[in-house]
Design a protein around this motif. Sequence first.
Motif, PDB file in Angstrom:
ATOM      1  N   PRO A 110       9.942  15.735  39.817  1.00  0.00           N
ATOM      2  CA  PRO A 110       8.832  16.549  39.786  1.00  0.00           C
ATOM      3  C   PRO A 110       8.477  17.910  39.171  1.00  0.00           C
ATOM      4  O   PRO A 110       9.446  18.903  38.945  1.00  0.00           O
ATOM      5  CB  PRO A 110       8.818  16.995  41.307  1.00  0.00           C
ATOM      6  CG  PRO A 110       9.337  16.004  42.021  1.00  0.00           C
ATOM      7  CD  PRO A 110      10.797  15.580  40.840  1.00  0.00           C
ATOM      8  N   ARG A 111       7.529  18.172  38.484  1.00  0.00           N
ATOM      9  CA  ARG A 111       7.168  19.524  37.606  1.00  0.00           C
ATOM     10  C   ARG A 111       5.705  19.869  37.963  1.00  0.00           C
ATOM     11  O   ARG A 111       5.234  19.131  38.579  1.00  0.00           O
ATOM     12  CB  ARG A 111       7.460  18.895  36.029  1.00  0.00           C
ATOM     13  CG  ARG A 111       8.759  18.725  35.680  1.00  0.00           C
ATOM     14  CD  ARG A 111       9.356  20.019  35.333  1.00  0.00           C
ATOM     15  NE  ARG A 111      10.772  19.579  34.668  1.00  0.00           N
ATOM     16  CZ  ARG A 111      11.675  20.663  34.131  1.00  0.00           C
ATOM     17  NH1 ARG A 111      11.069  21.848  34.126  1.00  0.00           N
ATOM     18  NH2 ARG A 111      12.679  20.370  33.708  1.00  0.00           N
ATOM     19  N   THR A 112       5.348  20.817  37.301  1.00  0.00           N
ATOM     20  CA  THR A 112       4.066  21.527  37.500  1.00  0.00           C
ATOM     21  C   THR A 112       3.504  21.072  36.254  1.00  0.00           C
ATOM     22  O   THR A 112       3.538  21.546  35.070  1.00  0.00           O
ATOM     23  CB  THR A 112       4.026  23.006  37.655  1.00  0.00           C
ATOM     24  OG1 THR A 112       4.816  23.296  38.834  1.00  0.00           O
ATOM     25  CG2 THR A 112       2.537  23.587  37.820  1.00  0.00           C
ATOM     26  N   VAL A 113       2.321  20.208  36.360  1.00  0.00           N
ATOM     27  CA  VAL A 113       1.840  19.463  34.983  1.00  0.00           C
ATOM     28  C   VAL A 113       0.699  19.987  34.776  1.00  0.00           C
ATOM     29  O   VAL A 113      -0.327  19.754  35.844  1.00  0.00           O
ATOM     30  CB  VAL A 113       1.809  17.888  35.439  1.00  0.00           C
ATOM     31  CG1 VAL A 113       1.332  17.241  33.952  1.00  0.00           C
ATOM     32  CG2 VAL A 113       3.320  17.167  35.918  1.00  0.00           C
ATOM     33  N   ALA A 114       0.364  20.571  33.614  1.00  0.00           N
ATOM     34  CA  ALA A 114      -0.890  20.850  33.301  1.00  0.00           C
ATOM     35  C   ALA A 114      -2.037  19.804  32.827  1.00  0.00           C
ATOM     36  O   ALA A 114      -1.498  18.649  32.071  1.00  0.00           O
ATOM     37  CB  ALA A 114      -0.926  22.081  32.024  1.00  0.00           C
ATOM     38  N   VAL A 115      -3.274  19.661  33.595  1.00  0.00           N
ATOM     39  CA  VAL A 115      -4.178  18.673  33.111  1.00  0.00           C
ATOM     40  C   VAL A 115      -5.375  18.927  32.815  1.00  0.00           C
ATOM     41  O   VAL A 115      -6.129  19.468  33.720  1.00  0.00           O
ATOM     42  CB  VAL A 115      -4.237  17.604  34.380  1.00  0.00           C
ATOM     43  CG1 VAL A 115      -5.112  16.459  34.143  1.00  0.00           C
ATOM     44  CG2 VAL A 115      -2.896  16.930  34.728  1.00  0.00           C
ATOM     45  N   PRO A 116      -5.611  19.200  31.394  1.00  0.00           N
ATOM     46  CA  PRO A 116      -7.164  19.566  31.142  1.00  0.00           C
ATOM     47  C   PRO A 116      -8.163  18.766  31.748  1.00  0.00           C
ATOM     48  O   PRO A 116      -7.957  17.560  31.796  1.00  0.00           O
ATOM     49  CB  PRO A 116      -6.888  19.631  29.567  1.00  0.00           C
ATOM     50  CG  PRO A 116      -5.692  19.774  29.174  1.00  0.00           C
ATOM     51  CD  PRO A 116      -4.885  18.822  30.297  1.00  0.00           C
ATOM     52  N   VAL A 117      -9.173  19.370  32.353  1.00  0.00           N
ATOM     53  CA  VAL A 117     -10.198  18.633  32.689  1.00  0.00           C
ATOM     54  C   VAL A 117     -11.612  19.195  32.190  1.00  0.00           C
ATOM     55  O   VAL A 117     -11.598  20.106  31.520  1.00  0.00           O
ATOM     56  CB  VAL A 117     -10.489  19.013  34.280  1.00  0.00           C
ATOM     57  CG1 VAL A 117      -9.157  18.495  35.117  1.00  0.00           C
ATOM     58  CG2 VAL A 117     -10.397  20.480  34.858  1.00  0.00           C
ATOM     59  N   ALA A 161       2.899  18.523  30.830  1.00  0.00           N
ATOM     60  CA  ALA A 161       1.387  18.587  30.506  1.00  0.00           C
ATOM     61  C   ALA A 161       1.066  16.868  30.463  1.00  0.00           C
ATOM     62  O   ALA A 161       1.628  16.282  29.795  1.00  0.00           O
ATOM     63  CB  ALA A 161       1.247  19.235  29.114  1.00  0.00           C
ATOM     64  N   MET A 162      -0.102  16.763  30.922  1.00  0.00           N
ATOM     65  CA  MET A 162      -0.729  15.458  30.681  1.00  0.00           C
ATOM     66  C   MET A 162      -1.954  15.670  29.718  1.00  0.00           C
ATOM     67  O   MET A 162      -3.209  16.211  30.104  1.00  0.00           O
ATOM     68  CB  MET A 162      -1.124  14.736  32.148  1.00  0.00           C
ATOM     69  CG  MET A 162      -1.788  13.578  32.226  1.00  0.00           C
ATOM     70  SD  MET A 162      -0.693  12.151  31.667  1.00  0.00           S
ATOM     71  CE  MET A 162      -1.757  11.313  30.545  1.00  0.00           C
ATOM     72  N   LEU A 163      -2.014  15.119  28.499  1.00  0.00           N
ATOM     73  CA  LEU A 163      -2.840  15.231  27.473  1.00  0.00           C
ATOM     74  C   LEU A 163      -3.607  13.712  27.309  1.00  0.00           C
ATOM     75  O   LEU A 163      -3.072  12.812  27.730  1.00  0.00           O
ATOM     76  CB  LEU A 163      -2.634  15.750  26.259  1.00  0.00           C
ATOM     77  CG  LEU A 163      -1.721  17.326  26.393  1.00  0.00           C
ATOM     78  CD1 LEU A 163      -1.352  17.787  25.113  1.00  0.00           C
ATOM     79  CD2 LEU A 163      -2.677  18.237  27.183  1.00  0.00           C
ATOM     80  N   ALA A 164      -4.840  13.673  26.627  1.00  0.00           N
ATOM     81  CA  ALA A 164      -5.439  12.578  26.007  1.00  0.00           C
ATOM     82  C   ALA A 164      -5.908  12.552  24.745  1.00  0.00           C
ATOM     83  O   ALA A 164      -6.505  13.759  24.368  1.00  0.00           O
ATOM     84  CB  ALA A 164      -6.431  12.046  27.042  1.00  0.00           C
TER      85      ALA A 164
END
Length: 375
Positions: A110-117, A161-164
């Motif tokens: 587990p990490r702290t994941v940045a998800v741009p919205v 981070a979770m990017l697209a």
Amino acid sequence: MDELKGRLHATGWGALAPAPAAPDMLPDSDVAIIDWLDFSQTLNPLGMPDAFGPALNLLTRNPITPEEERNAQAQIPALLAKRYGVHPGCVAVGASATDVLAAVANSFEPRTVAVPVPSRAAYERCLGTAGHRIVEVPGPDGFVVPEPQAVDRMGLSFDAAMLANPAFPTSRLLARQTLLDYLQACAWVIVDERGIDLTLGGESAASMLGDHSNLIVIRSLTDTFSLPGMPLSCALAHPAVAARISQLVKRPASAALSARLLKLAAPDHHLERSREMLESEIPWMQCMLSLVPGISIYPAEANYVMCSFAPGRSMHLGAADTPDLVRKLQKRGFPVRTLDRTPGVSPGSHFCVSVRTRTDNERFIAALRQIVAGR
């Protein structure tokens, strides 16, 4: 890579984010008389390549032996590696892009994941189920992904981070320098590229794998070749990461069928025609939508356009607001995707329109104009 490899392990704890409820359906009497044109899906507007049909019919009529299935399973990583320009050891084969993302999320502690919205709801659902903590990162006007330094200035901290690329529903491509900044700031970065083949010149991050062992790229043929009923996706990553993902990911329903379609898709003539068409249709659709009274659009770089409908008080239009407009479009046989359950989007404010062929797009715009005009 040794430090990264030491953090790889399967996790399964965490809160499951609520799954979106199914949309309301029209009464049967209305459904029967409508000639549907679906503008809610982001699939290739030209459909499947011509060669896929006969191959699907042949393979579904003839039973596939266990040996053929095993041989195909061994072939698929090499076929995908050739397609995406990576080493076969960098490929973890899966079914849908969401299945692959779930396996990737469970491959890391587990990490702290940045998800741009705004972003796909599946991102937070998969990451949350794997025990990761989600930090929603709001984007500026136009929804360009903010740089990590800008996120720090917001007072938000993260280490993954979770990017697209492209982002959904904003239809924006990910800037290469922005990705590099996140790779430098994060333990790992996932980039969802399921829709990159249907964009205005989008470039895959797969070419960066050799220099960045903390990068994971998700690719899919589902949208590219309009195959919603037979998903084939993969994660591209450092071999140690790809091996771990491969142990957790859900496999395609038929490896033999997937391998056959991959071979038929190798020339890419169909995809080239699709891209040529989208080069004119994406700008055309943006222009036509923006000319409809009450409609506002966001700049699109993929085969879908994010829109809002907010008529002014002095405007006497045929739809009261976005939900009313969406319902009236559906009743005329033009489903569009509502964004009510999309992280970062206010309910009832926005919708997304896919880009199809010129004939289909003209029919959609004509129906939209009639509704807004009250006819």
